[in-house]
Design a protein around this motif. Sequence first.
Motif, short mmCIF file in Angstrom:
data_model
loop_
_atom_site.label_atom_id
_atom_site.label_comp_id
_atom_site.label_asym_id
_atom_site.label_seq_id
_atom_site.Cartn_x
_atom_site.Cartn_y
_atom_site.Cartn_z
N ILE A 5 -3.75 10.16 12.74
CA ILE A 5 -3.25 9.96 14.10
C ILE A 5 -1.89 9.29 14.00
O ILE A 5 -1.76 8.23 13.38
N SER A 26 -12.11 0.67 14.00
CA SER A 26 -11.33 0.94 15.22
C SER A 26 -10.04 0.13 15.22
O SER A 26 -9.95 -0.94 14.59
N ASP A 38 -2.40 14.31 16.60
CA ASP A 38 -3.69 14.14 15.92
C ASP A 38 -3.88 15.33 14.98
O ASP A 38 -3.88 16.48 15.43
N ARG A 169 -12.08 12.84 23.67
CA ARG A 169 -10.92 13.27 22.88
C ARG A 169 -10.59 14.74 23.15
O ARG A 169 -9.43 15.12 23.22
N ALA A 205 -7.66 4.12 18.37
CA ALA A 205 -8.19 5.09 17.40
C ALA A 205 -9.50 4.55 16.84
O ALA A 205 -9.64 3.35 16.60
N THR A 213 -9.78 8.13 8.28
CA THR A 213 -8.85 8.15 9.40
C THR A 213 -7.67 7.24 9.12
O THR A 213 -7.85 6.05 8.86
N VAL A 215 -4.00 5.88 10.68
CA VAL A 215 -3.24 5.73 11.92
C VAL A 215 -1.85 5.22 11.58
O VAL A 215 -1.69 4.23 10.85
#
Length: 501
Positions: A5, A26, A38, A169, A205, A213, A215
């Motif tokens: 992201i 998170s 994304d 999302r 996120a 993931t 970011v």
Amino acid sequence: MRERITFVQKLGESLDPSTFKINGDSLTGPQIKAAREDRLTWALEELPYELQSLLEGAHEIHIRWVSPVAYEAVSPFLARLPPGFHLFFTPGAGTKAENTSEMLCSVLSEIFGGIHCSSPTASFTRLPNNRFSHATALQYFQPLSSLSGFIEYSKDKLCSPSDSSCIARLDRLNEASSLDISYDTISHALKGAASWPYQPHTIHATSRPRSRTEVGVLSADKPKNMEPHELGISGLLTVLGQDSSPSATVFTFPSRHRDAESGFSIKFLEPTGLHPTLQIRLDSNKPPSTDSYCSPHAYFTLPSTVFADKYQLDDDLFLASRNLTKLQYISQPVDLEAPEYVMEKWGSSILVELSPPNTEKSAPWTAEIPLHLRYLSPAQGGYHKVEVPYPAVFWACAAEEGTKFPTNPFEKVNLGYDGLFGPRTVFWHVEPRPEAGKLLQNAVKVPVLDLDKSQWVNIVTAITVLIGFAWVSWKLGVVYFASGHGSSAASSKPASEKKKQ
């Protein structure tokens, strides 16, 4: 599954890392003005069965959807296409490839809704394979105003009913400016990227189970060691579930897509008639780079209702009068006579090189593209509305000899027009700016047979044909009897001939 992201701000904008809050898997932060992307990557076995079956028979497949609503892009998310649904496809080999070709259009219609192709053979156009090896084999395009069909399909296949985060999302895709989905046999993975325009975004996120993931909150930068063909990025990176605080980063990378820092608009000249002319108005006639040769281009994807005549665009004097240099490419074949309702191909794509006026100072200028409307099917009210999407307008500049452009983290390839240029071409994109409203499309009203009045046309046509047939029959009868071939003449002729004997 891997996820990235990215929030990207403009040059000079930054964010204090102390405003981030990282809680396990998170991350939250303040609202910032930025572009967002994304990007997700799935292994083939993670996909629904019908998608696995489809992809296993493809050598490569690239789906590009662009919103018809005008949006502002920032570096490095600068690559543009005409709004609508684009598909670039190269089939594989063997039985699986045949199965993929047979099911491709039906699967796409199920996923996106309203995809009207029947098969690659019937509906797709072939891209040239004699220019550059990085082009795909086939192309398909159609206007598609939203991703509603894709959103509903994805909710059903990818989200459980109780997964509110997944559903939220996907709903956010209603505001996306573009969606890119790619697969190739080399990576053996499906890659998807959704982009949102430069606007206020709240940083938030969450990492999904069994996924990585990352970011990034970044901004454009200009490091001192940056080469002319490179872009610079700096900012903060965080891997959720792994990092307790964001890490500072700065890096550069080669990029073929850049910002020309100018805009254009487009409109139909009045009166339109059945041979309308599209006028492109550009803000500047000066190339964005003075270090290499540059020329402006417009890349159109024209639906089956309208086409360009390659023979008309082969006249140098005609081109010069419209501020055009040459027709660089037009997809084949293009039937110049067929009505729209018998067309099987999706339409046609054209690449036109524009000819800016040579003036000392930067000034607005125009170029004109002549088009032709096809005969359309009858309609209630006697009119059809034909919509032509905005083209992608850019300056194509040659990079220095020896410059290489390896794939960068934000690169977009297989855009249709990039395969028509050499690998050292840099595209400086001109931003589309509609004169009125926000839609990147132009409409023209086309007169057709009015279904409300067509019954009178049928009756009058039938009466006219009968009257015409009766008149022709009467004239033939008059000639027949006047020439002595009637029954009385035939019976008297032998008697007169006997008297002469």
